[in-house]
Design a protein around this motif. Structure first.
Motif, PDB file in Angstrom:
ATOM      1  N   LYS A 173     -11.774 -40.350 -92.893  1.00 22.46           N
ATOM      2  CA  LYS A 173     -12.539 -41.183 -91.967  1.00 22.46           C
ATOM      3  C   LYS A 173     -13.149 -40.276 -90.912  1.00 22.46           C
ATOM      4  CE  LYS A 173      -9.389 -45.173 -92.334  1.00 22.46           C
ATOM      5  NZ  LYS A 173      -8.544 -44.626 -93.432  1.00 22.46           N
ATOM      6  N   GLU A 188     -15.942 -44.578 -93.286  1.00 26.28           N
ATOM      7  CA  GLU A 188     -14.654 -44.593 -93.978  1.00 26.28           C
ATOM      8  C   GLU A 188     -14.867 -44.566 -95.482  1.00 26.28           C
ATOM      9  OE1 GLU A 188     -12.967 -47.897 -90.860  1.00 26.28           O
ATOM     10  OE2 GLU A 188     -12.026 -47.762 -92.833  1.00 26.28           O
ATOM     11  N   GLU A 231     -11.309 -49.664 -82.354  1.00 23.60           N
ATOM     12  CA  GLU A 231     -12.101 -50.013 -81.181  1.00 23.60           C
ATOM     13  C   GLU A 231     -11.708 -51.374 -80.639  1.00 23.60           C
ATOM     14  OE1 GLU A 231     -16.211 -50.692 -81.356  1.00 23.60           O
ATOM     15  OE2 GLU A 231     -16.525 -49.741 -79.429  1.00 23.60           O
ATOM     16  N   GLN A 232     -11.468 -52.280 -81.549  1.00 21.24           N
ATOM     17  CA  GLN A 232     -11.139 -53.627 -81.093  1.00 21.24           C
ATOM     18  C   GLN A 232      -9.690 -53.768 -80.660  1.00 21.24           C
ATOM     19  OE1 GLN A 232     -12.568 -56.097 -84.292  1.00 21.24           O
ATOM     20  NE2 GLN A 232     -14.668 -56.019 -83.524  1.00 21.24           N
ATOM     21  N   GLY A 240      -8.920 -47.240 -89.120  1.00 19.25           N
ATOM     22  CA  GLY A 240     -10.340 -46.899 -89.034  1.00 19.25           C
ATOM     23  C   GLY A 240     -10.899 -47.100 -87.640  1.00 19.25           C
ATOM     24  N   ALA A 241     -12.098 -46.603 -87.414  1.00 21.62           N
ATOM     25  CA  ALA A 241     -12.694 -46.606 -86.084  1.00 21.62           C
ATOM     26  C   ALA A 241     -12.998 -48.013 -85.583  1.00 21.62           C
ATOM     27  CB  ALA A 241     -13.973 -45.767 -86.102  1.00 21.62           C
ATOM     28  N   ALA A 242     -13.605 -48.828 -86.435  1.00 25.04           N
ATOM     29  CA  ALA A 242     -13.998 -50.163 -85.998  1.00 25.04           C
ATOM     30  C   ALA A 242     -12.763 -50.958 -85.593  1.00 25.04           C
ATOM     31  CB  ALA A 242     -14.760 -50.864 -87.115  1.00 25.04           C
ATOM     32  N   MET A 269     -11.712 -44.409 -78.692  1.00 25.55           N
ATOM     33  CA  MET A 269     -11.596 -44.813 -80.096  1.00 25.55           C
ATOM     34  C   MET A 269     -11.776 -43.595 -81.014  1.00 25.55           C
ATOM     35  SD  MET A 269     -14.172 -45.121 -82.539  1.00 25.55           S
ATOM     36  CE  MET A 269     -15.667 -45.603 -81.670  1.00 25.55           C
TER      37      MET A 269
END
Lengths: 229, 229, 229, 229
Positions: free
Chosen positions: A151, A67, D33-34, D28-30, D18
């Motif tokens: 991203k 990101e 994901e959660q 964002g990806a992180a 994700m």
């Protein structure tokens, strides 16, 4: 810039070592995986790295969440074709409050930085107006700058990463993708140090700089330091 | 947009047909190439196309010179990884008189078009000033827009092209890359019609639209027309 | 072994040079292609080769017809994945009169050569009997030897070829695929000498042998000869 | 045949979902994901499968240990180029006690089976004698049969696996690689059922058989069964 290693092949070093061992052994892979000691794994990985026998490094795969990078960077990044990419889409995600990346050479010049900020304000305003005028965001984005934040999720195997680091940790790569490459390298060295012990730009991996007159001269420094030792 | 087929494998249809024939024949490739009649070449290519046995289509390679396209388009284009690209570099080529691409949806709205022109003038001015302030052009280009004109050389083999056409001649692709795909398709159909007889979006090649609720409905039109016949 | 260059991108050197030039020029590809002199093409190709900037070498593609090789060789060959292959099929082509490849180390030992011939006679007999017993030839071929002669059409671009030569012209490659690599190299050097001027095993291309204790020592010879000069 | 899934990307379904979500989200990806629930993951994977939007499936990677297969099979297998392979080497591993694969069509015919066994005995004897006569095992192996047992480690991502299953679970693939494909499919369906819910031969994945006159007719059966419902 935020770079996070999200997922990777479990026990990536063992996966590679076991695959390499299989080529030279009558035993099977599952058996080899359990019977190899940590020292055997390490010795074999060192030998493979030294000889550049990297095909087995493909069995270890790494997925990164990235990101806070510009589309300058991603346009360079996706030219690496032995990799998988999922990028935030400017067709489907509206850019009504976009962030942008400021190159250090601009940040260091207050006048340039102010001009960049002013222009990005104009860009945002024009984008918003376009959309209001009925232009679909996939077309409105033609006004967005290279600096616009994006991203991306990237998956590469260890062999492809080694090649990526060779090209993009090099001083001749642009600062932003070099920063990314260094951050990715730190991430993978933390979890698979023996796969990436020789990772870095060509001068580090091969002791040779192919860039000729364009060379940064770092290798000469490395050589000079070697001689001092 | 200018799209020109610069180079291609000589006798591309014969190269593919000969390779396919080799798989099923005791004779050698050189021999087959000379002995196959035009009708045999045509029949075999039709059969391969119909059955989707396309691996031999990889032996025919096509190189295009593409100009007058935006960096929106090239960022989408280079995501096709079974291909080779050489693109005009914004690191090494100065953009002191850049051209830009105007999306039809903006061209059709005088107010939007005027705003785009005004903004591009600001972008040019800011870029020029940045460079004057000592910012290297590789960093000054962060201000440049997605709309900025670029040039690229692309090489793809016939199999990869067929996949490219399937995705990018589709109504769900953005107008600019769809225009490019259609122009490339016209170029290759002119020199190798029998390799690309079934080329086009998925609805044309397979009679099936996978896009579900997002479908453009063109296939329904095709089906309706079929029923009238 | 018969190796014939069947097809290749017309003017392959010019195609590569033009693509490289495009990256650093405001002019378009078609224009560059016509305006570059032979000397400019040569100088640019030399620079690209020296610096290892090989991505533009992908625009030149080469198709070979290969006959009189064993399936030992083709099983090694098809491991090179950036390439296209069409091979004579043992599923669809009957092997009632197969030829076989005799390794030089066997040809040089009359007793070994006689044993090979006797065994190949047994193999042929068993294959023929299997088919008579109703076993389909795709299963009967399980009795056929690695030595069995096969035919294959191969397409690689110049960059992939350079990598192939680096691995397979090396003394550590097996004799048969090394013979093939050398024959392919001779073919392409005849039509595009400036693309392949630095082609060969790693010791020739980089002046460095990565094989460590397994090295053939050829490089030491090269170095020794250099010193004599 | 022994097929074991040795390693794979942790939480492969979540990794894919994700990545897909990222393309259409400002988050964002992180974070994604959660925050994605199991139901959201499932719904998104179903949509991607149905629409054939499979690029995100590349982020999930699977490594298999495969034993007890013939070199007929591996010569077919390694033609799948978007994959990584490490195979037991006949150059470096001696074959003084090789095993071999017996095709069912030979096993079912006692006379054929006896002939195969007799021939394999002759092959073993000749190989051993060759080596005693001083022939290096890399050349002695020219006498070995296609039936000879081999071991191989294979890594493919989920998208490449789906393509592999389409081609090799098909009745027109040879029995041995079809058995392998079915075994690999069972392994991955056990750990990532929602990535492979639509996996199988083309008739299963697309409801269409492209094989024309060569079709096995299975699809007709599927259609007939549908009508009964």
């Amino acid at each position: 810039m935020k770079v996070k290693l999200l997922k990777y092949t479990p026990e990536p070093e063992r996966a590679v070592a076991m695959s390499a061992r299989l080529c030279y052994s009558a035993a099977g892979a599952a058996e080899l995986e359990q019977s190899m000691s940590e020292a055997q794994v390490g010795n074999l990985l060192k030998k493979l790295s030294d000889m550049g026998h990297l095909s087995t490094f493909e069995h270890a795969s790494f997925t990164f969440a990235i990101e806070g990078v510009s589309r300058v960077l991603t346009h360079q990044l996706v030219r690496h074709r032995i990799a998988s990419y999922s990028q935030q889409s400017q067709r489907y995600v509206a850019e009504h409050g976009f962030e942008y990346i400021i190159p250090p050479s601009i940040a260091a010049r207050p006048e340039a930085k102010a001009k960049l900020a002013a222009l990005m304000g104009e860009v945002q305003k024009t984008y918003d107006e376009m959309v209001k005028l009925g232009v679909h965001q996939e077309d409105a984005r033609y006004v967005l700058a290279n600096a616009t934040e994006t991203k991306i999720v990237v998956t590469m195997n260890a062999r492809s990463l080694l090649h990526f680091f060779e090209k993009r940790c090099c001083q001749r790569a642009q600062w932003e993708i070099r920063d990314l490459a260094n951050a990715m390298l730190a991430e993978v060295q933390a979890v698979a140090p023996r796969l990436f012990v020789k990772a870095g730009p060509a001068c580090v991996t091969s002791g040779y700089c192919p860039e000729g007159a364009m060379s940064c001269g770092r290798l000469a420094g490395i050589e000079a330091n070697k001689e001092k030792i």
